[in-house]
Design a protein around this motif. Structure first.
Motif, PDB file in Angstrom:
ATOM      1  N   GLY A 269       0.820  -1.214   0.000  1.00  0.00           N
ATOM      2  CA  GLY A 269       0.000   0.000   0.000  1.00  0.00           C
ATOM      3  C   GLY A 269       0.850   1.258   0.000  1.00  0.00           C
ATOM      4  N   ALA A 270       1.905   1.279   0.835  1.00  0.00           N
ATOM      5  CA  ALA A 270       2.805   2.438   0.862  1.00  0.00           C
ATOM      6  C   ALA A 270       3.529   2.606  -0.466  1.00  0.00           C
ATOM      7  N   LEU A 271       3.971   1.506  -1.047  1.00  0.00           N
ATOM      8  CA  LEU A 271       4.662   1.581  -2.334  1.00  0.00           C
ATOM      9  C   LEU A 271       3.716   2.049  -3.442  1.00  0.00           C
ATOM     10  N   ALA A 272       2.453   1.629  -3.380  1.00  0.00           N
ATOM     11  CA  ALA A 272       1.474   2.083  -4.371  1.00  0.00           C
ATOM     12  C   ALA A 272       1.255   3.591  -4.270  1.00  0.00           C
TER      13      ALA A 272
ATOM     14  N   VAL B  51       3.434   5.825  -3.206  1.00  0.00           N
ATOM     15  CA  VAL B  51       4.636   6.516  -3.687  1.00  0.00           C
ATOM     16  C   VAL B  51       4.709   6.476  -5.208  1.00  0.00           C
ATOM     17  N   LEU B  52       4.498   5.297  -5.798  1.00  0.00           N
ATOM     18  CA  LEU B  52       4.603   5.169  -7.250  1.00  0.00           C
ATOM     19  C   LEU B  52       3.495   5.910  -7.986  1.00  0.00           C
ATOM     20  N   ASN B  53       2.395   6.202  -7.307  1.00  0.00           N
ATOM     21  CA  ASN B  53       1.297   6.882  -7.975  1.00  0.00           C
ATOM     22  C   ASN B  53       1.626   8.336  -8.306  1.00  0.00           C
ATOM     23  N   PHE B  54       2.732   8.874  -7.740  1.00  0.00           N
ATOM     24  CA  PHE B  54       3.162  10.216  -8.115  1.00  0.00           C
ATOM     25  C   PHE B  54       3.630  10.271  -9.567  1.00  0.00           C
ATOM     26  N   VAL B  55       4.101   9.136 -10.097  1.00  0.00           N
ATOM     27  CA  VAL B  55       4.508   9.068 -11.495  1.00  0.00           C
ATOM     28  C   VAL B  55       3.347   8.468 -12.278  1.00  0.00           C
ATOM     29  N   VAL B  56       2.564   9.309 -12.919  1.00  0.00           N
ATOM     30  CA  VAL B  56       1.344   8.841 -13.573  1.00  0.00           C
ATOM     31  C   VAL B  56       1.686   7.880 -14.700  1.00  0.00           C
ATOM     32  N   TYR B  57       0.756   6.975 -14.973  1.00  0.00           N
ATOM     33  CA  TYR B  57       0.861   5.963 -16.017  1.00  0.00           C
ATOM     34  C   TYR B  57       1.934   4.921 -15.698  1.00  0.00           C
TER      35      TYR B  57
ATOM     36  N   GLY C 177       3.943   4.662 -13.022  1.00  0.00           N
ATOM     37  CA  GLY C 177       3.889   4.200 -11.643  1.00  0.00           C
ATOM     38  C   GLY C 177       2.853   3.103 -11.428  1.00  0.00           C
ATOM     39  N   PRO C 178       1.589   3.330 -11.821  1.00  0.00           N
ATOM     40  CA  PRO C 178       0.594   2.257 -11.688  1.00  0.00           C
ATOM     41  C   PRO C 178       0.941   1.003 -12.475  1.00  0.00           C
ATOM     42  N   ALA C 179       1.518   1.165 -13.674  1.00  0.00           N
ATOM     43  CA  ALA C 179       1.900  -0.018 -14.457  1.00  0.00           C
ATOM     44  C   ALA C 179       2.975  -0.825 -13.731  1.00  0.00           C
ATOM     45  N   ALA C 180       3.972  -0.123 -13.181  1.00  0.00           N
ATOM     46  CA  ALA C 180       5.021  -0.821 -12.434  1.00  0.00           C
ATOM     47  C   ALA C 180       4.457  -1.486 -11.187  1.00  0.00           C
ATOM     48  N   MET C 181       3.510  -0.820 -10.518  1.00  0.00           N
ATOM     49  CA  MET C 181       2.925  -1.396  -9.312  1.00  0.00           C
ATOM     50  C   MET C 181       2.113  -2.650  -9.636  1.00  0.00           C
ATOM     51  N   ALA C 182       1.387  -2.638 -10.733  1.00  0.00           N
ATOM     52  CA  ALA C 182       0.619  -3.825 -11.127  1.00  0.00           C
ATOM     53  C   ALA C 182       1.555  -4.992 -11.434  1.00  0.00           C
ATOM     54  N   LEU C 183       2.690  -4.705 -12.074  1.00  0.00           N
ATOM     55  CA  LEU C 183       3.653  -5.758 -12.368  1.00  0.00           C
ATOM     56  C   LEU C 183       4.268  -6.315 -11.086  1.00  0.00           C
ATOM     57  N   ILE C 184       4.577  -5.431 -10.137  1.00  0.00           N
ATOM     58  CA  ILE C 184       5.133  -5.874  -8.857  1.00  0.00           C
ATOM     59  C   ILE C 184       4.135  -6.772  -8.116  1.00  0.00           C
ATOM     60  N   LEU C 185       2.882  -6.357  -8.106  1.00  0.00           N
ATOM     61  CA  LEU C 185       1.863  -7.149  -7.406  1.00  0.00           C
ATOM     62  C   LEU C 185       1.591  -8.473  -8.103  1.00  0.00           C
ATOM     63  N   PHE C 186       1.809  -8.536  -9.402  1.00  0.00           N
ATOM     64  CA  PHE C 186       1.692  -9.824 -10.084  1.00  0.00           C
ATOM     65  C   PHE C 186       2.768 -10.783  -9.594  1.00  0.00           C
TER      66      PHE C 186
END
Length: 365
Positions: free
Chosen positions: A243-246, A248-254, A256-265
């Motif tokens: 949740g904390a990493l999500a 932080v990464l959400n500050f970089v639009v597009y 950041g969320p793509a990287a977070m989805a890959l990490i969670l996979f």
């Protein structure tokens, strides 16, 4: 005696003059981009410090209204920022290091899940071999010079440390001297109307960027909390970390969320036994992110400050290309600053204006 009348310029002369102006402008833009890339060691941390300083400006202003000198209010704002960064970094670093040790397990799980694709991949390989035999192609060997990790760290560490020092020094001096800088620029303006317009630009840049960044920070904090709760309900380990990493990464639009989805996979691969189960964490995150992007953010920052998605994509792509992750963070604030300046100098450009500000600008020439 007749006086010769000046001949009017032909269409060809006008076209050549306009073409020369466009060429000079194009060369100026190329020179500006080249200067940004060449000076990224200095320009990137200074630009980041200005953006963060605009966000911390209201905190310093509150302290100054209570009688605190600008030098001390700036130091207090920088200290608060440093404490927040250290707290977030400390909360993320320890569990993230533990998960980094599980990367071989995640890779093994991914290979196991991809075994179902062995037959299609074998078919593709056989087709490739047939094409190669027909065309007479040969194998291409690519050699990679594997440099030492220790040597790379020894080279990068001083550069990173120097950029951090430049960032904090720039942040402090920007906050401590922002009023003096505004006064110097206003004194250079000739004429009361120009001075008033420049004063509006300063006010709008500080107000819009500060409000936007503070709102986005609160939104990202809420997003991180919602993601942590959703992952905890799914039984994902270290839900608070993701949740904390999500957030932080959400500050970089597009990106950041793509990287977070890959990490969670990858986290799903290590946490669940089936391929379908491994998709639950990224899908839950993408669902929460969609609610935030489509409903929460427009509701908080207002429809009048909504940015064109295509312009956002271009800004993020450009600044990441120029300065990497730092560019991804400052891309949206830079676009907000550009819009704040444009609405003061371009007639009819009313982005982000309240009704009161519209009435004020309607009286400007």
């Amino acid at each position: 005696m007749s006086v010769p009348t000046p001949t009017s310029k032909s269409d060809l002369d006008i076209a050549l003059m306009r073409g020369a102006q466009v060429a000079v402008l194009f060369l100026g833009v190329l020179g500006f981009i080249a200067a940004l890339q060449a000076g990224r060691f200095l320009f990137a941390p200074v630009a980041l410090a200005v953006v963060v300083g605009l966000m911390l400006g209201p905190i310093a202003l509150r302290l100054e209204n209570r009688g605190v000198p600008p030098a001390f209010s700036a130091a207090a704002a920088v200290l608060i920022f440093l404490l927040v960064v250290c707290a977030v970094g400390g909360a993320i670093a320890a569990p993230l290091t533990t998960w980094a040790g599980r990367l071989p397990q995640i890779w093994s799980e991914l290979q196991l899940q991809l075994t179902s694709l062995a037959e299609p991949l074998a078919t593709v390989k056989s087709v490739r071999e047939e094409i190669r035999s027909v065309t007479g192609g040969s194998e291409v060997t690519v050699s990679v010079d594997d440099g030492s990790t220790v040597q790379s760290m020894a080279v990068l560490a001083p550069t990173l440390l120097a950029q951090i020092l430049v960032f904090f020094a720039s942040l402090y001096f920007f906050l401590a001297t922002r009023h003096d800088t505004r006064l110097i620029v206003l004194k250079l303006c000739s004429g009361r109307k120009l001075r008033r317009r420049v004063a509006h630009i300063f006010h709008d840049v500080e107000e819009l960027v500060a409000n936007y960044l503070l709102a986005i920070t609160l939104i990202n904090a809420g997003l991180g909390l919602a993601v942590a709760v959703a992952l905890w309900l799914l039984g994902v380990p270290s839900a608070a970390l993701w949740g904390a990493l999500a957030g932080v990464l959400n500050f970089v639009v597009y990106l950041g969320p793509a990287a977070m989805a890959l990490i969670l996979f990858g986290v799903g691969l290590a946490s669940f036994d089936t391929f379908t189960g491994s998709l639950l964490p990224p899908l839950a995150y993408l669902a929460v992110n969609a609610v935030e992007a489509q409903f929460v953010t427009p509701l908080v920052i207002g429809r009048r400050m909504t940015l064109n998605p295509f312009l956002v994509f271009l800004a993020v792509s450009f600044w990441i290309w120029i300065w990497g992750p730092i560019g991804g963070f400052i891309a949206i604030p830079a676009l907000v600053i550009l819009f704040a300046i444009a609405r003061n100098i371009v007639p009819g450009f009313e982005w982000g204006l309240t009704e009161e500000r519209k009435r004020q600008y309607s009286r400007l020439p």
